[in-house]
Design an enzyme around this catalytic site. Sequence first.
Site, PDB file in Angstrom:
ATOM      1  N   TYR A   6     129.446  42.968  88.528  1.00  0.00           N
ATOM      2  CA  TYR A   6     129.073  41.739  87.817  1.00  0.00           C
ATOM      3  C   TYR A   6     130.037  41.551  86.661  1.00  0.00           C
ATOM      4  CZ  TYR A   6     124.926  39.639  89.760  1.00  0.00           C
ATOM      5  OH  TYR A   6     124.075  38.939  90.556  1.00  0.00           O
ATOM      6  N   GLU A  14     130.031  38.485  84.625  1.00  0.00           N
ATOM      7  CA  GLU A  14     129.712  37.184  84.013  1.00  0.00           C
ATOM      8  C   GLU A  14     130.425  37.043  82.679  1.00  0.00           C
ATOM      9  OE1 GLU A  14     125.638  38.038  84.919  1.00  0.00           O
ATOM     10  OE2 GLU A  14     125.246  35.879  85.102  1.00  0.00           O
ATOM     11  N   ASP A  47     141.368  15.661  93.167  1.00  0.00           N
ATOM     12  CA  ASP A  47     140.868  16.768  93.984  1.00  0.00           C
ATOM     13  C   ASP A  47     141.912  17.001  95.076  1.00  0.00           C
ATOM     14  OD1 ASP A  47     139.710  18.397  95.864  1.00  0.00           O
ATOM     15  OD2 ASP A  47     137.741  17.425  95.787  1.00  0.00           O
ATOM     16  N   THR A  73     140.407  23.598  96.411  1.00  0.00           N
ATOM     17  CA  THR A  73     140.045  24.846  97.068  1.00  0.00           C
ATOM     18  C   THR A  73     141.309  25.694  97.116  1.00  0.00           C
ATOM     19  OG1 THR A  73     140.535  23.871  99.212  1.00  0.00           O
ATOM     20  CG2 THR A  73     138.227  23.886  98.530  1.00  0.00           C
ATOM     21  N   LYS A  76     143.030  26.220 101.949  1.00  0.00           N
ATOM     22  CA  LYS A  76     143.522  25.299 102.991  1.00  0.00           C
ATOM     23  C   LYS A  76     145.039  25.451 103.083  1.00  0.00           C
ATOM     24  CE  LYS A  76     139.593  22.172 102.566  1.00  0.00           C
ATOM     25  NZ  LYS A  76     138.899  22.123 101.265  1.00  0.00           N
ATOM     26  N   ARG A 134     138.775  31.890 100.595  1.00  0.00           N
ATOM     27  CA  ARG A 134     137.886  30.745 100.378  1.00  0.00           C
ATOM     28  C   ARG A 134     137.499  30.724  98.897  1.00  0.00           C
ATOM     29  NH1 ARG A 134     136.987  28.950 105.098  1.00  0.00           N
ATOM     30  NH2 ARG A 134     135.853  27.187 104.282  1.00  0.00           N
TER      31      ARG A 134
END
Length: 430
Positions: free
Chosen positions: A67, A69, A213, A239, A242, A248
């Site tokens: 974790y 955060e 975007d 993203t 691609k 991803r």
Amino acid sequence: MSTTTNSSMDALSQGLLELLESHDPAVAAILSDEADRQRTTLELIASENHVSPQVMHAMGSWMTNKYAEGYPGARYYGGCEHYDLVENLACDRAKELFGCNFANVQPHSGANANIAAFMALLAPGDKVLSLPIKSGGHLSHGLKPNFSGTFFEIHEYDLDPDTEQLDYDVIAKIAEEVQPKLIICGYSAYPRIIDFERFRSIADSVGAFLMADIAHIAGLVAAGVHPSPFPHAHVVTTTTHKTLRGPRGGLVLSDDEEIAKKVDRKVFPGSQGGPLMHMVAAKAIAFQEALQPSFRNYSRAVVDNAAALAESLVSHGYRLCSGGTENHLMLVDLRTRDSELTGADAEQWLESAGIITNKNGIPNDPRSPRVTSGLRLGTPALTTRGLGVGEMKEVAALLDRVMGSHGDAATCEAVRKDVRSLCDRFPLPH
Ligand code: DSN
């Protein structure tokens, strides 16, 4: 199906299958079959690609266990020293790649990146101007059931009905009428170059923010084969998986210090908890790969291959929306080859022949999104395998054999064999 390894498979992938074979044979068999599917089929979905073994295995590394955060130097858990290093590395590389001052590499996806950008720039109920999904936009740009369409007042611009391209004069007029707080450019199924500079002047004329975007074209932008949204867009989202050929995930970029601070707050704690640090490590590797001269050559080849595939399809009697392509994808209007042909049928028949595509609505499509009159085809994954302009003619001929036969079983079986031998000539590295 029993697990199989393949001579072209890298040692870590083979090791994973061996590790799993006795530990969890059910999942081992599924993974093995998926590896086999990817090895033996032609991937023409414009938003998909094949990552390097290094990117792939970083996703399955130690960094999945933590974790983290918060942000580097300001975490909510102990033990984060290596996570700070890798996140800073990923941010620095992303900034170098896109030529900007700020990057947030934590968004889990492109949609998450867009949520953070909306929250940074807008208050609920603010007006947004975007291209609808039916014309090539994205669901996170204002589709009613999406967060964007639920919490914001969405207005639309559309493609010119004759050219099927953006008409910047018309967009400027709509912006003048609507007075949006945010204008969105960047699309999921638009085969043409986007004029970011013109978009910024439209945004400035009405005092709106401009968000680009670039999820689909990020790799082309990074490689300099599509114009950059910088310095024009206030915020850029994308993203990483691609054309950029990373894991991803999502990414937010900006040159504006105030917006950058807000984006950080809106990613965490605004819309996400713990970042997926194994994915952040893989993003860092992918950005480094994209900074290499070879990535520029790859991206140029993606565009050249798309142009060659488009030309061959036209020679087989297919009409391409907007008349062609200038990037990595094309939208094929199937009705011009055969008025009965639908995207749903074509996708299914092609899959049975080992060619993976997606049905896609075309501008003003009379058919429903589940049926459609179009196919969206892209060349990023084929180009990664090493297929070139010469092979695009073969691919177009294979596509046409299947669609021209209306999915005839014997034809699909024969094409499946040809697809396998084409794949054998261009093996994957994992
Ligand atoms: N689903 C992606 C695509 O295929 O374009 C967009 O998020």
